[in-house]
Write a protein that holds these residues in place. Structure first.
Motif, mmCIF file in Angstrom:
data_model
loop_
_atom_site.group_PDB
_atom_site.id
_atom_site.type_symbol
_atom_site.label_atom_id
_atom_site.label_comp_id
_atom_site.label_asym_id
_atom_site.label_seq_id
_atom_site.Cartn_x
_atom_site.Cartn_y
_atom_site.Cartn_z
ATOM 1 N N LYS A 1 -17.169 7.285 9.806
ATOM 2 C CA LYS A 1 -16.556 6.218 9.033
ATOM 3 C C LYS A 1 -15.787 5.292 9.963
ATOM 4 O O LYS A 1 -15.199 5.743 10.957
ATOM 5 C CB LYS A 1 -15.603 6.816 8.004
ATOM 6 C CG LYS A 1 -16.332 7.465 6.840
ATOM 7 C CD LYS A 1 -16.648 6.449 5.767
ATOM 8 C CE LYS A 1 -17.546 7.059 4.715
ATOM 9 N NZ LYS A 1 -17.305 6.587 3.379
ATOM 10 N N LEU B 1 -13.394 12.923 0.240
ATOM 11 C CA LEU B 1 -14.762 12.518 0.577
ATOM 12 C C LEU B 1 -14.852 11.110 1.142
ATOM 13 O O LEU B 1 -15.582 10.854 2.084
ATOM 14 C CB LEU B 1 -15.647 12.610 -0.672
ATOM 15 C CG LEU B 1 -16.035 14.007 -1.112
ATOM 16 C CD1 LEU B 1 -16.964 13.923 -2.307
ATOM 17 C CD2 LEU B 1 -16.710 14.760 0.027
ATOM 18 N N HIS C 1 -16.677 16.536 6.214
ATOM 19 C CA HIS C 1 -17.309 15.970 5.026
ATOM 20 C C HIS C 1 -18.278 16.896 4.300
ATOM 21 O O HIS C 1 -18.170 17.097 3.090
ATOM 22 C CB HIS C 1 -18.012 14.657 5.409
ATOM 23 C CG HIS C 1 -18.735 14.032 4.269
ATOM 24 N ND1 HIS C 1 -20.098 14.101 4.112
ATOM 25 C CD2 HIS C 1 -18.280 13.383 3.181
ATOM 26 C CE1 HIS C 1 -20.451 13.489 3.011
ATOM 27 N NE2 HIS C 1 -19.374 13.039 2.424
ATOM 28 N N ARG D 1 -18.285 17.961 0.429
ATOM 29 C CA ARG D 1 -19.238 17.326 -0.475
ATOM 30 C C ARG D 1 -19.947 18.394 -1.308
ATOM 31 O O ARG D 1 -20.187 18.222 -2.492
ATOM 32 C CB ARG D 1 -20.235 16.495 0.342
ATOM 33 C CG ARG D 1 -21.330 15.828 -0.434
ATOM 34 C CD ARG D 1 -20.938 14.462 -0.949
ATOM 35 N NE ARG D 1 -21.965 13.894 -1.801
ATOM 36 C CZ ARG D 1 -22.210 12.605 -1.968
ATOM 37 N NH1 ARG D 1 -21.472 11.701 -1.376
ATOM 38 N NH2 ARG D 1 -23.158 12.191 -2.762
ATOM 39 N N GLY E 1 -13.296 5.420 -7.695
ATOM 40 C CA GLY E 1 -14.057 5.280 -8.935
ATOM 41 C C GLY E 1 -13.490 4.269 -9.900
ATOM 42 O O GLY E 1 -14.102 3.984 -10.931
ATOM 43 N N THR F 1 -13.981 -0.169 -8.230
ATOM 44 C CA THR F 1 -15.395 -0.541 -8.043
ATOM 45 C C THR F 1 -16.075 -0.798 -9.392
ATOM 46 O O THR F 1 -16.730 -1.818 -9.584
ATOM 47 C CB THR F 1 -16.152 0.590 -7.330
ATOM 48 O OG1 THR F 1 -15.728 1.829 -7.889
ATOM 49 C CG2 THR F 1 -15.929 0.572 -5.839
ATOM 50 N N ARG G 1 -19.285 1.444 10.147
ATOM 51 C CA ARG G 1 -19.450 2.723 10.840
ATOM 52 C C ARG G 1 -19.017 2.565 12.286
ATOM 53 O O ARG G 1 -19.268 1.531 12.894
ATOM 54 C CB ARG G 1 -20.919 3.172 10.832
ATOM 55 C CG ARG G 1 -21.450 3.580 9.474
ATOM 56 C CD ARG G 1 -20.801 4.850 8.951
ATOM 57 N NE ARG G 1 -21.395 5.308 7.722
ATOM 58 C CZ ARG G 1 -20.996 4.950 6.506
ATOM 59 N NH1 ARG G 1 -20.003 4.102 6.363
ATOM 60 N NH2 ARG G 1 -21.582 5.423 5.435
ATOM 61 N N ARG H 1 -23.365 9.828 3.233
ATOM 62 C CA ARG H 1 -22.126 9.294 2.657
ATOM 63 C C ARG H 1 -22.393 8.448 1.410
ATOM 64 O O ARG H 1 -21.523 7.679 0.984
ATOM 65 C CB ARG H 1 -21.343 8.467 3.686
ATOM 66 C CG ARG H 1 -21.048 9.138 5.000
ATOM 67 C CD ARG H 1 -20.363 10.490 4.884
ATOM 68 N NE ARG H 1 -19.023 10.474 4.369
ATOM 69 C CZ ARG H 1 -17.903 10.654 5.077
ATOM 70 N NH1 ARG H 1 -17.983 10.837 6.370
ATOM 71 N NH2 ARG H 1 -16.721 10.690 4.506
ATOM 72 N N CYS I 1 -22.585 7.173 -2.322
ATOM 73 C CA CYS I 1 -21.568 7.333 -3.373
ATOM 74 C C CYS I 1 -21.847 8.566 -4.235
ATOM 75 O O CYS I 1 -22.932 8.713 -4.785
ATOM 76 C CB CYS I 1 -21.592 6.088 -4.258
ATOM 77 S SG CYS I 1 -20.436 6.170 -5.620
HETATM 78 C C1 HEM Z 1 -20.098 0.287 -9.414
HETATM 79 C C2 HEM Z 1 -19.340 1.270 -9.011
HETATM 80 C C3 HEM Z 1 -19.344 1.840 -7.627
HETATM 81 C C4 HEM Z 1 -19.796 1.305 -6.452
HETATM 82 C C5 HEM Z 1 -20.443 -0.057 -6.221
HETATM 83 C C6 HEM Z 1 -19.568 2.304 -5.415
HETATM 84 C C7 HEM Z 1 -19.936 2.140 -4.094
HETATM 85 C C8 HEM Z 1 -19.778 3.108 -3.126
HETATM 86 C C9 HEM Z 1 -20.282 3.002 -1.780
HETATM 87 C C10 HEM Z 1 -21.049 1.819 -1.207
HETATM 88 C C11 HEM Z 1 -19.962 4.147 -1.127
HETATM 89 C C12 HEM Z 1 -20.316 4.504 0.310
HETATM 90 C C13 HEM Z 1 -19.195 4.130 1.262
HETATM 91 C C14 HEM Z 1 -19.619 4.300 2.716
HETATM 92 O O1 HEM Z 1 -20.763 4.656 2.993
HETATM 93 O O2 HEM Z 1 -18.768 4.043 3.592
HETATM 94 C C15 HEM Z 1 -19.219 4.965 -2.054
HETATM 95 C C16 HEM Z 1 -18.698 6.209 -1.747
HETATM 96 C C17 HEM Z 1 -17.968 6.973 -2.644
HETATM 97 N N1 HEM Z 1 -17.768 6.702 -3.977
HETATM 98 FE FE1 HEM Z 1 -18.457 5.108 -5.010
HETATM 99 N N2 HEM Z 1 -18.973 3.393 -5.975
HETATM 100 C C18 HEM Z 1 -18.835 3.166 -7.324
HETATM 101 C C19 HEM Z 1 -18.314 4.032 -8.250
HETATM 102 C C20 HEM Z 1 -17.787 5.263 -7.973
HETATM 103 C C21 HEM Z 1 -17.287 6.185 -8.958
HETATM 104 C C22 HEM Z 1 -17.290 5.953 -10.468
HETATM 105 C C23 HEM Z 1 -16.780 7.267 -8.269
HETATM 106 C C24 HEM Z 1 -16.139 8.523 -8.786
HETATM 107 C C25 HEM Z 1 -15.757 8.750 -10.002
HETATM 108 C C26 HEM Z 1 -16.992 7.022 -6.853
HETATM 109 C C27 HEM Z 1 -16.620 7.861 -5.827
HETATM 110 C C28 HEM Z 1 -17.012 7.710 -4.506
HETATM 111 C C29 HEM Z 1 -16.697 8.684 -3.456
HETATM 112 C C30 HEM Z 1 -15.852 9.943 -3.598
HETATM 113 C C31 HEM Z 1 -17.307 8.210 -2.300
HETATM 114 C C32 HEM Z 1 -17.367 8.912 -0.941
HETATM 115 C C33 HEM Z 1 -18.618 9.791 -0.929
HETATM 116 C C34 HEM Z 1 -18.848 10.595 0.345
HETATM 117 O O3 HEM Z 1 -18.644 10.071 1.460
HETATM 118 O O4 HEM Z 1 -19.287 11.757 0.211
HETATM 119 N N3 HEM Z 1 -17.614 5.792 -6.717
HETATM 120 N N4 HEM Z 1 -19.149 4.320 -3.270
#
Ligand code: HEM
Length: 464
Positions: free
Chosen positions: A90, A105, A113, A117, A270, A273, A338, A409, A411
């Protein structure tokens, strides 16, 4: 919509022969300080796009003392996020966020991670989505019942309240709506503080004994207190928190500190976004009345007068098309960062360890090489001849469409977010239309998320 950014980037084109520490640098724009005074966050996505168009593949931006490599070919985006996932970690923005969010996460380094996860994944399994769906519909109906025809609102704030209520009920198993004004404000302050940290010297600024930093730390403390409070009370059995508590993976489980940090991460990741996805969707629909009418008529065809449920989702093709088209034009996570932990060979260039690679959804999602009329709102591009939705329908290469990221990584809330956004449009767009204030100029604010710079003031109009 577009911004004249030519003058900002045009003046000092780098030559291909430039080197740094013996490595050839890709071409790219030069920024001089006097020009940067004209720079605003509103311009950033357009600058990235213009840079990618002019120097496709890999472009180099030496900006504010940082070494940034912008990749703009779908195959290179996939390489960085997926194939070379073990050679990167990251970037600074998410790493610094751990000061506030702890190690969860979203913020965790690669080493921590994967085991985490594996423990959080079961809470987002498909089998749990039906349960979350009915909770989401309850929260959406409560919002719809609260609104009044002609009521003046700020669209982003109103939809933020809705998504925070949903996060409260589903993730925490707790009623956050009663505390919306409080928790919503703290979350906003925490996010803005996080943004401040991303500017060079930002973390030092936040340690100064000034009013701004004090408010930020107080907001962060209050959010930790809310999470402690929630974790100390019995959580609803169906909640994400309850599922995380029960999770076991080869004997490992989440201890209280890990549970706390994961909960903070989920609340922040969550909430804004999804609120932004809905904000942009309602704003786009308000500017395209025929699309709004087509959406309402498709909802009547599928649902008649009844409320939507999980089982209806596969039939809501036009709803999904509107959500996808919104995420294409205004990806709430608009750029991914990254850091190379070892040298990366990207096309003909070598990115040294320690440098930052950027892959912008905003840039790829509006690339005319893959998307006809890239800046227009055309939900039908996601529908086939029979009106059925699929993410495959636009026929773009992998890496040209990645609103939720890619690779390890990706979402964790992706299907949760699709479900939430689809149900929100199915419940709310059938009854409500947003009318933006005449004369309000929508400007982008591009930081961690892509949001409207000064909110979106307007009025709710009842249509159902
Ligand atoms: C339209 C809604 C959403 C968008 C556009 C979005 C987008 C993203 C993106 C692009 C990443 C990757 C970040 C990276 O690679 O650096 C991410 C990671 C993550 N998102 Fe979402 N997200 C959304 C909704 C949510 C929701 C509803 C939750 C949880 C309730 C959530 C929890 C997470 C978590 C915990 C990560 C980290 C995952 C990991 O690295 O294992 N997101 N999100």
């Amino acid at each position: 919509m577009g911004v004249q950014i030519g003058p900002l980037i045009a003046q000092r084109e780098r030559r291909r022969t430039r080197t740094r520490n013996g490595l050839a640098l890709p071409p790219g724009p030069g920024f001089s300080f006097d020009r940067m005074t004209a720079f605003r966050r509103e311009h950033l996505p357009w600058i990235m796009r213009a840079t990618a168009r002019r120097w496709p593949g890999v472009a180099y931006l030496g900006l504010l003392g940082r070494r940034l490599y912008l990749v703009s070919d779908p195959s290179l985006v996939r390489q960085v996020l997926v194939a070379d996932g073990k050679r990167v970690d990251k970037g600074e923005a998410l790493r610094t966020a751990s000061i506030v969010l702890g190690e969860g996460l979203l913020t965790a380094r690669r080493r921590l991670h994967l085991p985490r996860r594996r423990l959080v994944n079961p809470a987002f399994a498909h089998s749990r989505m039906a349960g979350y769906s009915s909770t989401m519909v309850d929260a959406l109906q409560a919002a719809s019942a609260r609104w009044r025809d002609g009521e003046r609102i700020d669209l982003s704030r109103e939809l933020s309240r809705v998504t925070l209520d949903i996060i409260g009920r589903t993730v925490l198993g707790s009623d956050l709506d009663a505390r919306f004004a409080h928790v919503g404000k703290e979350l906003t302050l925490a996010l803005r503080g996080w943004e401040a940290m991303m500017v060079p010297g930002g973390s030092s600024y936040l340690r100064l004994p000034l009013a701004g930093p004090r408010r930020f730390w107080a907001a962060a403390d209050n959010l930790h207190a809310v999470v402690r409070d929630v974790l100390g009370s019995p959580a609803g059995a169906e909640s994400v928190v309850a599922a995380m508590r029960q999770a076991r993976d080869e004997g490992a489980s989440l201890d209280e500190a890990a549970l706390h940090d994961e909960t903070m991460n989920l609340m922040l990741a969550g909430h804004e976004t999804t609120a932004l996805a809905l904000t942009w969707a309602f704003w786009l629909l308000s500017r395209h009345p025929s699309e709004a009418a087509a959406l309402r008529s498709s909802l009547s065809d599928v649902l008649g007068d009844r409320a939507p449920g999980y089982a209806d989702l596969p039939d809501l093709h036009r709803v999904y098309a509107v959500v996808a088209e919104t995420l294409r034009l205004f990806p709430p996570a608009w750029i991914l960062e990254r850091e190379a932990t070892e040298p990366l060979a990207l096309g003909e260039w070598v990115v040294p360890a320690g440098a930052t690679v950027l892959a912008s959804q905003f840039v790829l999602h509006r690339d005319p090489r893959f998307w006809p009329s890239p800046d227009s709102f055309v939900p039908s591009r996601w529908l086939d001849a029979d009106g059925r939705f699929s993410e495959e329908n636009p026929g773009v290469p992998r890496g040209a469409w990645y609103p939720f990221g890619a690779g390890t990584r990706i979402c964790i809330g992706e299907s949760f977010a699709w479900t939430e956004a689809a149900l929100a449009l199915a419940v709310l767009a059938r009854r409500w239309e947003f009318a933006a204030d005449q004369g309000h100029r929508m400007a982008l604010h591009a930081a961690i998320t892509l949001r409207p710079a000064n909110g979106l003031p307007g009025t709710w109009r009842s249509v159902g």
